[in-house]
Write an enzyme that holds these catalytic residues in place. Sequence first.
Site, mmCIF file in Angstrom:
data_model
loop_
_atom_site.group_PDB
_atom_site.id
_atom_site.type_symbol
_atom_site.label_atom_id
_atom_site.label_comp_id
_atom_site.label_asym_id
_atom_site.label_seq_id
_atom_site.Cartn_x
_atom_site.Cartn_y
_atom_site.Cartn_z
ATOM 1 N N LYS A 88 15.058 -14.590 -14.389
ATOM 2 C CA LYS A 88 16.404 -15.022 -14.558
ATOM 3 C C LYS A 88 16.121 -16.956 -14.722
ATOM 4 C CE LYS A 88 19.121 -12.059 -15.358
ATOM 5 N NZ LYS A 88 20.600 -11.554 -15.965
ATOM 6 N N GLN A 128 17.768 -20.645 -1.434
ATOM 7 C CA GLN A 128 18.404 -22.101 -2.818
ATOM 8 C C GLN A 128 19.690 -21.890 -2.337
ATOM 9 O OE1 GLN A 128 17.075 -23.704 -5.721
ATOM 10 N NE2 GLN A 128 15.302 -24.109 -3.926
ATOM 11 N N GLU A 154 20.216 -22.455 -10.160
ATOM 12 C CA GLU A 154 21.156 -24.030 -10.801
ATOM 13 C C GLU A 154 22.523 -22.768 -10.686
ATOM 14 O OE1 GLU A 154 20.551 -27.469 -12.338
ATOM 15 O OE2 GLU A 154 18.570 -26.424 -12.570
ATOM 16 N N PHE A 169 17.128 -32.591 -6.949
ATOM 17 C CA PHE A 169 18.399 -32.266 -7.856
ATOM 18 C C PHE A 169 18.825 -32.616 -8.876
ATOM 19 C CE2 PHE A 169 18.730 -32.925 -3.032
ATOM 20 C CZ PHE A 169 19.479 -31.536 -2.714
ATOM 21 N N ARG A 192 14.586 -10.673 -11.671
ATOM 22 C CA ARG A 192 13.693 -10.134 -10.704
ATOM 23 C C ARG A 192 13.530 -11.615 -9.528
ATOM 24 N NH1 ARG A 192 7.377 -10.090 -11.733
ATOM 25 N NH2 ARG A 192 6.063 -9.290 -9.732
ATOM 26 N N ILE A 193 13.394 -11.655 -8.016
ATOM 27 C CA ILE A 193 13.360 -12.376 -7.230
ATOM 28 C C ILE A 193 12.202 -12.378 -6.234
ATOM 29 C CG2 ILE A 193 14.027 -12.620 -4.561
ATOM 30 C CD1 ILE A 193 16.170 -13.008 -7.283
HETATM 31 MO MO1 MOS Z 1 18.218 -29.547 -11.813
HETATM 32 S S1 MOS Z 1 19.522 -30.773 -12.319
HETATM 33 O O1 MOS Z 1 17.838 -29.425 -13.520
HETATM 34 O O2 MOS Z 1 17.399 -30.152 -11.596
#
Ligand code: MOS
Length: 738
Positions: A701, A638, A705, A240, A628-629
Amino acid sequence: MSRQARPVAGTPPARVDGRLKVTGQAAYAAEQDAHGAVRGAVHGVIVTSTVGKGRITGIDTEQAAAQPGVLAVISHLNAPKLPYRPYRGDSDPPRGERLRVFQDDRVRFFGQPVAVAVAETLEAAQHAASLVKVTYAGQRPATDLDAPAGPPNQSENYQRGDVDQALQRAHTRLERTYRLTRENHHPMEMHATIARWDGDRLTVWDKSQFVRTVRGDLATVFGIPAESVHVISPFVGGAFGSGLRAWPHVAVAALAARQVRRPVKVMLTRKQMFTSTGFRPVTEYKLTLGAERDGKLVAAVHDIRAETSTYEDYRETVLTQGQMTYTTPNVRQTYRSIPLDVSTPTWMRGPGAATAAYPIECAMDEMAYELGIDPIELRLRNEPERDPGTGVPFSTRRLRECLRIGARTVGWDDRDPKPRSARDGHWLVGTGVAVATYHTQRAPAEALARLEADGRALVECATSDMGPGTYTSMTQIAADALGLSVRAVRFQLGDSTMPLAPPHGGSMTMASVGSAVADTCDKLRRQAIALAVADPSSPLHGASPDDVVVRDGRLHLRDDPGRGESYRDLLARGKDGRLETRGGYTPGDEAERYSMHAYGAVFAQVAVDERLGMVRVRRLLGVYDAGRIINPRLAHSQAIGGLVGGIGMALLEHTVTDPRDGRIVNPNLADYLVPVNADVPDVNAIYLDGDDRTADPIGVKGLAEVVIVGVAPAIANAVFHATGRRVRDLPITIEALL
Ligand code: MOS
């Protein structure tokens, strides 16, 4: 780009490393000795400071050193002086003194490493560490933004238009202060390092999202060339952001290994994870919004303060949202990092963006209620056609669709906007919405690809897979470009000797490494085709390369599939039976010509117990425009992870510091609350179909996050709708609602 009839990018194969993980064959950093990568490792256990500021006046190691099996007890009293020659070769040279371990008697934060006990067994090292007696001349540390350890660092400022004039003329003005607490990353896998010296060469097995920066950091600390440092990190059990830099324990392991002339393993305890690997900083965000009667924003003032350490100036991208989310002609921003006697904060999922989204999206909700406009309608009225900060067009921006689809899916139009208008027994029920954005980042990356004699491919890049599924998605990209099945491709990562990769963070891996892998494998396929058409022994001899495609490892004419041969047969006639190439990706000037971001609309439904103030999330939905996925299964995973992380941010996670000594009051997962299954109800995510070919050649893209951004404000806005109570400090506790 693909020459395969049925591309695997866009389909949901399961993780290629899934079996290794569930059968325990994937070796994490602390397991590398048990898995045979390194032999004869001994154990280091770190002793940490029990004051938050001051000087060490004495370290008594006599009893500890006398224990059976103890090889050394190392502190500033006997540690070698580290050369600390900043190495300039890598993208993130270490700044400040984060890795200058055991070099003096100063204590800069509670939990700082002050000694390490090294022993043959973990138990002996733990026991010895417990017997090290450290005395301090301690002072009260500065741990509060309002009583800092020194003057604020230089502020980052942004301005457009004339804010003061616009605010004066605004129909409605809101001035609010929001506070976000400190949060810690809590991956299942603790940070760990095994270090081994072979003469002047250092090998470390480390938990890392960025092997190259660990290499550069260690080269700096020990004053050796980066080429003398080898960092290996094939599997990461979550990170993370905590794995984006080297932390003191990495230097401790290497220093100890050199002292005892044995490989040394250091694994942090969960308690040490609270002070040793960064955290999301405490942030105070003052926001003033001015709007016309019709909801059009005319001005915004953002004043932000966030904690950093006294020895490093950590900052994150907290200003972007305030500049580009809504059409606002007049904007002023100031961002100051405030030095405190704490360890250095670091990037934590959605860094800066998740923070800024809380005040901005809560304030938009407050403004909607002030003006009597539906919160979605208010956002739509302020939706820009071009980036309002830079004036450049968006590469793609489908936020309207995200909001519309989300609203339809949750039945937003049936919602009575009045607070406290819906109940279910003694539960007050509410629904809230918030917008998410995260800037699309790309960085140079390289890859190596090789077709082996058996017709299978090996592809390498020094990237990482902390959980999103990099192994799998890169395998898919490579398979399509090479005309192979997923099973015929092996993708390897996590080794500093492999081709260049950017940090495995900032949602940039798919765009950067994915584009590098696509380029490299495309090149390799074209090389194989060129070989075949030039080879008199090939059935494809004399054909035009453009007419040749590869499918399931067989090269053949597009219009005459019978005429062709396999990679294997082609390579068998070659000199060394294999074909290898390198390729890469370098972003162009797209980021100057276009504003590139991933977007989301997050919807939350909560129920609040009227008598107890307890908040239960009943439903979460994120609708994303992330380009695109590549793998819908992993993308969904995710999103679920990000949404659940957002529940933690909204309602649970809170690292509490004792102001008297800087101690963390709740340094364990019983007292630092993270969402458990019972906290996670109906959570879902929808990704819009499409791609963004401006952002990068493969059209992604970045999606890792954006999925935590906007969750906390969606929940907070739902709590307001349910209860009529506006909570501006995170996490939203029972106490705040009583
Ligand atoms: Mo993520 S905070 O850029 O690992």
